[in-house]
Motif scaffolding. Structure first.
Motif, mmCIF file in Angstrom:
data_model
loop_
_atom_site.group_PDB
_atom_site.id
_atom_site.type_symbol
_atom_site.label_atom_id
_atom_site.label_comp_id
_atom_site.label_asym_id
_atom_site.label_seq_id
_atom_site.Cartn_x
_atom_site.Cartn_y
_atom_site.Cartn_z
ATOM 1 N N MET A 47 -5.006 77.371 56.346
ATOM 2 C CA MET A 47 -5.885 76.486 56.594
ATOM 3 C C MET A 47 -7.038 76.900 57.662
ATOM 4 O O MET A 47 -8.234 76.518 57.511
ATOM 5 N N GLY A 48 -6.400 77.639 58.763
ATOM 6 C CA GLY A 48 -7.355 78.244 59.673
ATOM 7 C C GLY A 48 -8.493 79.302 59.157
ATOM 8 O O GLY A 48 -9.372 79.077 59.408
ATOM 9 N N PHE A 49 -7.754 79.985 58.267
ATOM 10 C CA PHE A 49 -8.231 80.998 57.634
ATOM 11 C C PHE A 49 -9.470 80.388 56.773
ATOM 12 O O PHE A 49 -10.573 80.957 56.579
ATOM 13 N N ALA A 50 -8.906 79.309 55.992
ATOM 14 C CA ALA A 50 -9.930 78.932 55.084
ATOM 15 C C ALA A 50 -11.107 78.194 55.768
ATOM 16 O O ALA A 50 -12.604 78.322 55.388
ATOM 17 N N GLN A 51 -10.911 77.464 56.931
ATOM 18 C CA GLN A 51 -11.800 77.059 57.447
ATOM 19 C C GLN A 51 -12.931 77.980 58.210
ATOM 20 O O GLN A 51 -14.128 77.731 58.042
ATOM 21 N N GLU A 52 -12.508 79.069 58.776
ATOM 22 C CA GLU A 52 -13.204 80.102 59.267
ATOM 23 C C GLU A 52 -14.293 80.655 58.051
ATOM 24 O O GLU A 52 -15.340 81.056 58.482
ATOM 25 N N ASN A 53 -13.658 80.826 57.143
ATOM 26 C CA ASN A 53 -14.406 81.418 55.787
ATOM 27 C C ASN A 53 -14.942 80.642 54.799
ATOM 28 O O ASN A 53 -15.296 81.045 53.682
ATOM 29 N N ASN A 54 -14.875 79.461 55.127
ATOM 30 C CA ASN A 54 -15.551 78.332 54.209
ATOM 31 C C ASN A 54 -14.905 78.475 52.671
ATOM 32 O O ASN A 54 -15.767 78.236 51.726
ATOM 33 N N LEU A 55 -13.791 78.410 52.840
ATOM 34 C CA LEU A 55 -13.006 78.311 51.327
ATOM 35 C C LEU A 55 -12.486 77.020 51.260
ATOM 36 O O LEU A 55 -11.793 76.370 52.158
ATOM 37 N N LEU A 56 -12.499 76.686 50.087
ATOM 38 C CA LEU A 56 -11.522 75.513 49.418
ATOM 39 C C LEU A 56 -10.037 75.656 49.436
ATOM 40 O O LEU A 56 -9.737 76.973 49.066
ATOM 41 N N ILE A 57 -9.269 74.720 49.484
ATOM 42 C CA ILE A 57 -7.785 75.106 49.046
ATOM 43 C C ILE A 57 -7.215 74.179 48.262
ATOM 44 O O ILE A 57 -7.478 72.753 48.235
ATOM 45 N N VAL A 58 -6.533 74.495 47.022
ATOM 46 C CA VAL A 58 -5.769 73.620 46.105
ATOM 47 C C VAL A 58 -4.430 74.016 46.141
ATOM 48 O O VAL A 58 -4.083 75.159 45.883
ATOM 49 N N GLU A 59 -3.527 73.157 46.713
ATOM 50 C CA GLU A 59 -2.060 73.644 46.579
ATOM 51 C C GLU A 59 -1.398 73.431 45.401
ATOM 52 O O GLU A 59 -1.594 72.215 44.783
ATOM 53 N N ASP A 60 -0.508 74.387 44.983
ATOM 54 C CA ASP A 60 0.162 74.178 43.885
ATOM 55 C C ASP A 60 1.612 73.730 44.401
ATOM 56 O O ASP A 60 2.285 74.568 44.914
ATOM 57 N N CYS A 61 1.810 72.524 43.937
ATOM 58 C CA CYS A 61 2.959 71.779 44.620
ATOM 59 C C CYS A 61 3.854 71.425 43.505
ATOM 60 O O CYS A 61 4.760 70.695 43.652
ATOM 61 N N ALA A 62 3.865 72.318 42.268
ATOM 62 C CA ALA A 62 4.690 71.900 41.197
ATOM 63 C C ALA A 62 6.050 71.859 41.344
ATOM 64 O O ALA A 62 6.775 71.515 40.766
ATOM 65 N N GLN A 63 6.425 72.836 42.350
ATOM 66 C CA GLN A 63 7.921 73.000 42.746
ATOM 67 C C GLN A 63 8.291 72.426 43.904
ATOM 68 O O GLN A 63 9.461 72.813 44.214
ATOM 69 N N SER A 64 7.608 71.754 44.586
ATOM 70 C CA SER A 64 7.793 71.413 46.046
ATOM 71 C C SER A 64 7.617 70.132 46.423
ATOM 72 O O SER A 64 7.017 69.778 47.540
ATOM 73 N N HIS A 65 7.765 69.007 45.460
ATOM 74 C CA HIS A 65 7.853 67.702 45.853
ATOM 75 C C HIS A 65 8.515 67.560 47.200
ATOM 76 O O HIS A 65 9.783 67.577 47.242
ATOM 77 N N PHE A 66 7.759 66.766 48.180
ATOM 78 C CA PHE A 66 8.639 66.214 49.461
ATOM 79 C C PHE A 66 8.784 67.572 50.430
ATOM 80 O O PHE A 66 9.493 67.260 51.528
ATOM 81 N N ALA A 67 8.454 68.698 50.122
ATOM 82 C CA ALA A 67 8.714 69.641 51.052
ATOM 83 C C ALA A 67 7.729 69.583 52.445
ATOM 84 O O ALA A 67 6.574 68.965 52.159
ATOM 85 N N LYS A 68 8.034 70.047 53.495
ATOM 86 C CA LYS A 68 7.402 69.863 54.592
ATOM 87 C C LYS A 68 6.991 71.198 55.474
ATOM 88 O O LYS A 68 7.890 71.877 55.616
ATOM 89 N N TYR A 69 5.751 70.954 55.951
ATOM 90 C CA TYR A 69 5.239 72.210 56.824
ATOM 91 C C TYR A 69 4.874 71.559 58.256
ATOM 92 O O TYR A 69 4.053 70.670 58.107
ATOM 93 N N ASP A 70 5.629 72.019 59.226
ATOM 94 C CA ASP A 70 5.166 71.253 60.638
ATOM 95 C C ASP A 70 5.497 69.718 60.407
ATOM 96 O O ASP A 70 4.550 69.038 60.905
#
Ligand SMILES: *Cc1c(COP(=O)(O)O)cnc(C)c1O
Length: 364
Positions: free
Chosen positions: A143-166
């Motif tokens: 997310m930090g890199f995307a903000q610096e470089n003006n990129l959009l993010i689409v997460e592929d969560c097909a295998q990760s329902h309810f997983a958590k980061y931080d």
């Protein structure tokens, strides 16, 4: 026989609830859109603390519609891992964009930020982090890199329902996220179904139009859309399953940690993610040097295994033309990876049998 995933056992537990819910919906003839679908949309969105949620027909449509809704299309490059299910790359092509394949981390198999930095060009518009096997990608760094470089993010969560980061649910970091409810996924429908999250209300509204012939109301066709709606029969089934997800996810994590502990003894490599990532183990993957032989041995003992996936996407015929450079980690693990049985209903006794035969026959 110990299958890779056992949907029959789960159905025998849920059968009464599911048949009753479907009967109720049929008596009401609420077959397209309507309150049952909206109820599930609210439940799934709030279960992840997401801002806006839109159900759709399957996980592949979730990704391509999410990309289209946030404005990705012809002339845009999209970075994604090659170590994923083919649908991630298909979705990029469906909107007319160009998939640029990146390598992964050797420890947890998620997209490698160092390679993202190598592959970015002025044409790069978006990144699709795939939370592969249910392990979160490095969302802080990405997310930090995307903000610096003006990129959009689409997460592929097909295998990760309810997983958590931080301690935050995956799917709520990016501009959008796509989920699959394919029957074998951690939240599985009884057919095809999918879901999208958005951070921005306008994007969510475009997605809502795209899945339903460009309209919100009956004849309000503002844009050219598709028919990619989520089936309410699937929605009522998913509402029932959602109530069990906390316990089912815990059980997957418990099985995974038992496997981890056992295989550490013989030095077999498993998924090793940093402690701020809470994975949900859609797949339990090991790496061994005698993969095909181990697969045969386990099969003889009645233990099913899988390979996720036998071929990296950049090596598949339709995607060869997009391959820019070798992906050393992706290519190195490809002949070594093996998925072991993991599902909430797997018994301790069954797991011990799997562990026994892996310990006997696996070569690190
Ligand atoms: C299953 C899956 C998809 C596609 O979902 P469908 O519902 O089968 O269309 C996309 N990406 C990944 C990583 C998947 O595992």
């Amino acid at each position: 026989m110990i299958p890779l995933c056992d949907l029959k056992k789960q159905y025998s537990i849920l059968r009464n609830d599911i048949l009753e819910a479907i009967d109720f919906l049929c008596k009401d003839s609420a077959f397209i859109n309507g309150k049952y679908l909206e109820k599930f949309e609210e439940e799934f969105t709030s279960s992840h603390n997401a801002k806006f949620g839109v159900g759709c027909a399957n996980g592949t449509a979730a990704l391509s519609i999410a990309l289209e809704a946030i404005g990705i299309g012809r002339g845009d490059d999209v970075l994604l891992p090659s170590h994923t299910f083919v649908a991630t790359a298909e979705a990029v092509c469906h909107v007319g964009a160009t998939p640029i394949f990146c390598d992964i981390r050797p420890d947890d198999y998620t997209i490698n930020i160092d390679d993202i930095k190598q592959k970015i060009t002025p044409n790069t518009k978006a990144i699709i982090p795939v939370h592969i096997y249910g392990t979160p990608c490095d969302m802080g760094t990405i997310m930090g890199f995307a903000q610096e470089n003006n990129l959009l993010i689409v997460e592929d969560c097909a295998q990760s329902h309810f997983a958590k980061y931080d301690d935050q649910h995956i799917g709520t970091f990016g501009n959008a996220a796509g989920f699959s409810f394919y029957p074998g996924k951690n939240v599985g429908a009884y057919g095809d179904a999918g879901f999208m999250f958005f951070k921005n209300a306008d994007h969510a509204q475009i997605a809502q139009r795209l899945i339903n012939h460009g309209r919100l109301d009956k004849f309000d066709h503002e844009i050219i859309g598709y028919n990619q709606r989520l089936d309410p029969i699937q929605a009522v089934i998913l509402s029932i399953k959602l109530k069990h997800m906390h316990i089912w996810t815990k059980r997957r994590q418990e099985i995974a940690s038992k496997y981890d502990e056992a295989f550490a003894k013989i030095g077999v490599k498993t998924i090793t993610a940093s402690s701020n990532k809470v994975g949900v183990y859609h797949v339990y993957n090991i790496e061994v040097s005698n993969r095909d032989n181990l697969r045969d041995v386990l099969k003889i003992e009645g233990i099913a295994t899988g390979i996720h996936y036998p071929q990296p996407v950049h090596k598949m015929k339709p995607f060869l033309k997009y391959a820019r450079s070798p992906l050393p980690i992706t290519e190195a693990i490809s002949p070594r990876i093996l998925s072991l049985p993991i599902y909430p209903e797997l018994t301790d006794k069954e797991q011990l049998k799997v562990i026994d035969f892996v310990l006997k026959s696996a070569k690190p």
